[in-house]
Design a protein around this motif. Structure first.
Motif, short mmCIF file in Angstrom:
data_model
loop_
_atom_site.label_atom_id
_atom_site.label_comp_id
_atom_site.label_asym_id
_atom_site.label_seq_id
_atom_site.Cartn_x
_atom_site.Cartn_y
_atom_site.Cartn_z
N ASN A 116 8.59 2.64 3.16
CA ASN A 116 7.48 2.96 4.05
C ASN A 116 6.55 1.78 4.26
O ASN A 116 6.10 1.52 5.38
N ARG A 117 6.28 1.02 3.20
CA ARG A 117 5.43 -0.18 3.34
C ARG A 117 6.09 -1.20 4.26
O ARG A 117 5.44 -1.81 5.11
N ALA A 118 7.40 -1.38 4.11
CA ALA A 118 8.11 -2.34 4.95
C ALA A 118 8.11 -1.88 6.41
O ALA A 118 7.90 -2.69 7.32
N LEU A 119 8.34 -0.59 6.64
CA LEU A 119 8.37 -0.08 8.01
C LEU A 119 7.01 -0.19 8.69
O LEU A 119 6.93 -0.52 9.88
N VAL A 120 5.96 0.06 7.94
CA VAL A 120 4.60 -0.10 8.49
C VAL A 120 4.37 -1.56 8.86
O VAL A 120 3.83 -1.87 9.93
N ALA A 121 4.79 -2.48 8.00
CA ALA A 121 4.63 -3.91 8.28
C ALA A 121 5.42 -4.32 9.52
O ALA A 121 4.92 -5.07 10.36
#
Length: 74
Positions: A6-11
């Motif tokens: 999720n953190r990667a997708l938000v970035a």
């Protein structure tokens, strides 16, 4: 894994908004890359991990409508 994905997708979404119509290079660890590829390609992350070399270079391309394509470059 879900938190990392999720953190990667938000970035990635933020980079797409900040730099539309530009090429952006993102570097990460193999597991995070596999989780991101799972999201965009619908191929399970464990399959990506089994076949992924080191280093691995993948290209995700998004068109104006948000449609994506994937190509493994290395």
């Amino acid at each position: 894994n879900q938190i990392a994905r999720n953190r990667a997708l938000v970035a990635i979404d933020q980079l797409r908004k900040t730099h539309p119509h530009h090429r952006v290079v993102v570097a990460t660890h193999g597991l995070v890359l596999a989780l991101v590829l799972e999201h965009y390609t619908e191929r399970p992350a464990n399959e990506w991990l089994k076949t992924m070399g080191s280093p691995a270079i993948h290209q995700l391309t998004f068109d104006a409508g948000g449609k994506k394509s994937h190509e493994q470059l290395l």
